[in-house]
Design a protein around this motif. Structure first.
Motif, PDB file in Angstrom:
ATOM      1  N   ASN A   1       3.465  13.231 -12.601  1.00 35.12           N
ATOM      2  CA  ASN A   1       4.322  13.023 -13.757  1.00 35.12           C
ATOM      3  C   ASN A   1       3.586  13.554 -14.996  1.00 35.12           C
ATOM      4  OD1 ASN A   1       2.369  11.069 -14.300  1.00 35.12           O
ATOM      5  ND2 ASN A   1       3.609   9.421 -13.446  1.00 35.12           N
ATOM      6  N   THR A   2       4.104  13.260 -16.184  1.00 30.58           N
ATOM      7  CA  THR A   2       3.457  13.783 -17.393  1.00 30.58           C
ATOM      8  C   THR A   2       2.061  13.215 -17.577  1.00 30.58           C
ATOM      9  OG1 THR A   2       4.597  12.117 -18.733  1.00 30.58           O
ATOM     10  CG2 THR A   2       5.594  14.302 -18.620  1.00 30.58           C
ATOM     11  N   ASN A   3       1.823  11.981 -17.137  1.00 29.62           N
ATOM     12  CA  ASN A   3       0.469  11.430 -17.241  1.00 29.62           C
ATOM     13  C   ASN A   3      -0.501  12.183 -16.340  1.00 29.62           C
ATOM     14  OD1 ASN A   3       1.104   9.478 -19.138  1.00 29.62           O
ATOM     15  ND2 ASN A   3       1.672   7.992 -17.576  1.00 29.62           N
TER      16      ASN A   3
ATOM     17  N   ALA B   1      -0.122  15.275 -15.423  1.00 28.40           N
ATOM     18  CA  ALA B   1      -0.288  16.590 -16.049  1.00 28.40           C
ATOM     19  C   ALA B   1      -1.288  16.517 -17.193  1.00 28.40           C
ATOM     20  CB  ALA B   1       1.063  17.101 -16.552  1.00 28.40           C
ATOM     21  N   HIS B   2      -1.214  15.470 -18.005  1.00 29.83           N
ATOM     22  CA  HIS B   2      -2.174  15.282 -19.098  1.00 29.83           C
ATOM     23  C   HIS B   2      -3.599  15.171 -18.560  1.00 29.83           C
ATOM     24  CE1 HIS B   2      -0.049  14.654 -22.952  1.00 29.83           C
ATOM     25  NE2 HIS B   2       0.986  14.488 -22.160  1.00 29.83           N
TER      26      HIS B   2
ATOM     27  N   HIS C   1      -0.361  22.718 -25.593  1.00 34.90           N
ATOM     28  CA  HIS C   1       0.614  22.389 -24.556  1.00 34.90           C
ATOM     29  C   HIS C   1       0.736  20.871 -24.379  1.00 34.90           C
ATOM     30  CE1 HIS C   1       3.039  22.944 -20.977  1.00 34.90           C
ATOM     31  NE2 HIS C   1       2.226  22.106 -20.333  1.00 34.90           N
ATOM     32  N   LYS C   2      -0.404  20.164 -24.420  1.00 34.35           N
ATOM     33  CA  LYS C   2      -0.369  18.706 -24.310  1.00 34.35           C
ATOM     34  C   LYS C   2       0.397  18.081 -25.476  1.00 34.35           C
ATOM     35  CE  LYS C   2      -3.830  16.293 -23.693  1.00 34.35           C
ATOM     36  NZ  LYS C   2      -5.078  15.563 -23.677  1.00 34.35           N
TER      37      LYS C   2
ATOM     38  N   MET D   1       4.053  18.715 -25.029  1.00 36.12           N
ATOM     39  CA  MET D   1       4.565  17.870 -23.949  1.00 36.12           C
ATOM     40  C   MET D   1       4.860  16.466 -24.484  1.00 36.12           C
ATOM     41  SD  MET D   1       2.781  16.949 -20.262  1.00 36.12           S
ATOM     42  CE  MET D   1       1.970  18.519 -20.236  1.00 36.12           C
ATOM     43  N   ASN D   2       3.978  15.950 -25.335  1.00 33.17           N
ATOM     44  CA  ASN D   2       4.204  14.636 -25.939  1.00 33.17           C
ATOM     45  C   ASN D   2       5.418  14.645 -26.846  1.00 33.17           C
ATOM     46  OD1 ASN D   2       2.104  13.301 -24.741  1.00 33.17           O
ATOM     47  ND2 ASN D   2       0.681  13.618 -26.416  1.00 33.17           N
TER      48      ASN D   2
ATOM     49  N   ARG E   1       8.544  14.679 -24.734  1.00 31.44           N
ATOM     50  CA  ARG E   1       8.730  13.426 -24.008  1.00 31.44           C
ATOM     51  C   ARG E   1       9.066  12.270 -24.942  1.00 31.44           C
ATOM     52  NH1 ARG E   1       3.629  11.123 -20.978  1.00 31.44           N
ATOM     53  NH2 ARG E   1       3.077  10.843 -23.148  1.00 31.44           N
ATOM     54  N   ASP E   2       8.321  12.131 -26.067  1.00 31.93           N
ATOM     55  CA  ASP E   2       8.447  10.954 -26.921  1.00 31.93           C
ATOM     56  C   ASP E   2       8.997  11.236 -28.313  1.00 31.93           C
ATOM     57  OD1 ASP E   2       7.240   9.485 -24.850  1.00 31.93           O
ATOM     58  OD2 ASP E   2       5.247   9.918 -25.617  1.00 31.93           O
TER      59      ASP E   2
END
Length: 72
Positions: free
Chosen positions: A5-7, A9-10, A48-49, A52-53, A56-57
């Protein structure tokens, strides 16, 4: 892949950034890149991180208080 998931990926991106930035003094020419390009790659991964945040948020998610991590 239910576990990716995104976590995850982080965490993967964090490891890549750590490797690239900690090995700046390494001779990257054997991989076909120089140290400056390795830092640029680390910068792109960091961007990119952040993006992504934001996706997502939302932008407000970058500064909101994060919930506590629950132990098992």
């Amino acid at each position: 892949m239910k576990w990716f998931n995104t976590n995850a990926a982080h965490n993967l991106i964090n490891v890549l950034i750590l490797l690239l930035t900690s090995l700046v003094g390494f001779d990257w020419t054997m991989f076909g890149i120089d140290a400056a390009l390795a830092l640029k790659i680390a910068g792109v991964l960091t961007l990119h991180k952040i993006l992504m945040n934001v996706v997502r948020d939302g932008v407000a998610g970058l500064v909101k208080k994060q919930p506590a991590v629950e132990g098992n």
